[in-house]
Motif scaffolding. Sequence first.
Motif, PDB file in Angstrom:
ATOM      1  N   GLY A   1       0.805  -1.224   0.000  1.00 33.28           N
ATOM      2  CA  GLY A   1       0.000   0.000   0.000  1.00 33.28           C
ATOM      3  C   GLY A   1       0.831   1.263   0.000  1.00 33.28           C
ATOM      4  N   TRP A   2       2.148   1.145  -0.254  1.00 30.39           N
ATOM      5  CA  TRP A   2       3.001   2.315  -0.187  1.00 30.39           C
ATOM      6  C   TRP A   2       2.764   3.287  -1.337  1.00 30.39           C
ATOM      7  CZ3 TRP A   2       7.997  -0.950   0.927  1.00 30.39           C
ATOM      8  CH2 TRP A   2       7.909  -1.438   2.241  1.00 30.39           C
ATOM      9  N   THR A   3       2.120   2.833  -2.420  1.00 28.95           N
ATOM     10  CA  THR A   3       1.854   3.714  -3.560  1.00 28.95           C
ATOM     11  C   THR A   3       0.368   4.091  -3.662  1.00 28.95           C
ATOM     12  OG1 THR A   3       1.614   1.812  -5.055  1.00 28.95           O
ATOM     13  CG2 THR A   3       3.799   2.814  -4.891  1.00 28.95           C
ATOM     14  N   ALA A   4      -0.384   3.767  -2.622  1.00 29.54           N
ATOM     15  CA  ALA A   4      -1.813   4.117  -2.587  1.00 29.54           C
ATOM     16  C   ALA A   4      -1.961   5.613  -2.322  1.00 29.54           C
ATOM     17  CB  ALA A   4      -2.519   3.315  -1.498  1.00 29.54           C
ATOM     18  N   LEU A   5      -3.190   6.093  -2.406  1.00 29.16           N
ATOM     19  CA  LEU A   5      -3.458   7.514  -2.246  1.00 29.16           C
ATOM     20  C   LEU A   5      -2.909   8.040  -0.922  1.00 29.16           C
ATOM     21  CD1 LEU A   5      -4.837   9.612  -4.005  1.00 29.16           C
ATOM     22  CD2 LEU A   5      -6.966   9.187  -2.779  1.00 29.16           C
ATOM     23  N   GLY A   6      -3.059   7.280   0.128  1.00 32.95           N
ATOM     24  CA  GLY A   6      -2.574   7.710   1.447  1.00 32.95           C
ATOM     25  C   GLY A   6      -1.234   7.101   1.811  1.00 32.95           C
ATOM     26  N   GLY A   7      -0.533   6.520   0.825  1.00 27.22           N
ATOM     27  CA  GLY A   7       0.712   5.802   1.111  1.00 27.22           C
ATOM     28  C   GLY A   7       1.936   6.706   1.194  1.00 27.22           C
ATOM     29  N   LYS A   8       3.124   6.101   1.103  1.00 28.77           N
ATOM     30  CA  LYS A   8       4.367   6.875   1.185  1.00 28.77           C
ATOM     31  C   LYS A   8       4.458   7.886   0.039  1.00 28.77           C
ATOM     32  CE  LYS A   8       7.155   3.291   3.430  1.00 28.77           C
ATOM     33  NZ  LYS A   8       8.495   2.738   3.554  1.00 28.77           N
ATOM     34  N   VAL A   9       4.068   7.465  -1.149  1.00 28.93           N
ATOM     35  CA  VAL A   9       4.017   8.348  -2.306  1.00 28.93           C
ATOM     36  C   VAL A   9       2.829   7.907  -3.150  1.00 28.93           C
ATOM     37  CG1 VAL A   9       5.738   6.886  -3.500  1.00 28.93           C
ATOM     38  CG2 VAL A   9       5.269   9.170  -4.355  1.00 28.93           C
TER      39      VAL A   9
END
Lengths: 106, 385
Positions: free
Chosen positions: B313-321
């Motif tokens: 989930g690191w590239t999700a809307l609320g993720g790291k980026v």
Amino acid sequence: MPALAGRRCAECGRLSVAASACPFCGAVGGQSVELSGRGRLQSFTIIRIAPARYAAEAPYAVGLVALDEGATITARVSGAPESLTLGQAVTLASVDARCGPVFQPA
Amino acid sequence: MRDVAIIGVGSTPFGKLERQGIVEMAVAACRDALAESRVPREKIQALYLGNFAGERLASQGSLAAIVVNRLGMSGIPATKTEGACASGGIAFRLGVLGIALGLYDFVLVGGVEKMSSAPTAEVTAALATAGDETAEMRTGLTFPGAFGIIMREHMARYGTTRAQIGLVSVKNHGLGAANPKAQFRKPVTLDEVVSSRLVADPIRLFDCPPISDGAAAAVLCPLEMARDFTAKPVRVLGTGHATGPATLWESADVTTMPATVRASREAYAAAKIAPADVDVVELHDCFTIAEIIATEDLGLFPKGKGGAAVEEGWTALGGKVAVNPSGGLISKGHPVGATGVAQIYELVRQLRDEAANQVRGAEIALAHNLGGTGVVSTVTVLGRA
């Protein structure tokens, strides 16, 4: 037994398959090398939605063949596409006027 | 070199726009960008328009010159740029350079493609012209096929899984569902993705973008003039443009795109930022595996870890980026020549807090556009002015 012509570039030293000039640096000349046609299947895909000119032949496999001599070529691979495996040994089967060198499982 | 601002953007919806011709779509997007910029049309000094296959798929060449006529701007220099799927990004960069170097004060940049009028086999053949015909594509390799070869290697080398790759499609379709400009507005499940029709094993239908029509545009001016036109100018912090290997066989490693790496390093250096500073990205997910590879090549995640990143989930809307909040090419659509400029459209909305899938507090945005299997790439870094 069909042959695969290679070139060792006099300028950059790289080995490539059948071209009028070195594809890496553009130099003409260099040394003709006859390749064994043997290699391994580095990767491949099975084309099911084909461009118009090859539509009748789908599905067919296209692979990245790492030749024994050190050059790599993109080429058709014949035989049942679903039976192909990564790293499998392949050899040159024929050279087609339209699609170029065709390899087959060794 | 002057600092450059974006003061207006416009975009048609993307999709099968049956009643809209190629010139008409380009004009519509340009007019929307102009209206938003409040720049009177007689002040525009140049048009750069990205387009890849207008001649072949829409029977229309000479696009940039025709479009300036239809915009009522006949007389100004008009340039059509082509770099396969990076055609739009190249147009944008040339527009930026025109202002940065002091040639122009007001530039219109656009991108357009009309793909739905031709049969699929013809579109497949047209897209394949982005590859090297005599050196590779004559084998009957297609673009989905090339990325099928790439995907298979990435999985074998790094252990990237079919599920991780599929999650890119799930993420992007989920985001596209909320984007009024997107072609696909319906979420999909991982199961639907991995059981969708095979196109070029292992690439399946939902690993691919649709065939799309659409156009996008932007108006640029020097940063020092921007506030005369808009309260929320967006600043171009840096751009990069690079080429890479033209075929898979000449690449030392097909799981990385040197053009992306080089163009992004140029853009980061110009913007004086590091990859970790980027809050939101619109990158070139021409196929699901292309998104994973791009996140690695842009320096957002280590090589081979792009699959894990999407799974975590690191590239999700609320993720790291946040990666591809618009839904990306896969869900928003990929009218080839328009894509690079459509990425700018989305990121400008993000930096103005006006996006459909808004990334909260986004300060630094990055657009990544890629042509072919990595033969050319442009990267743009944007920030709030």
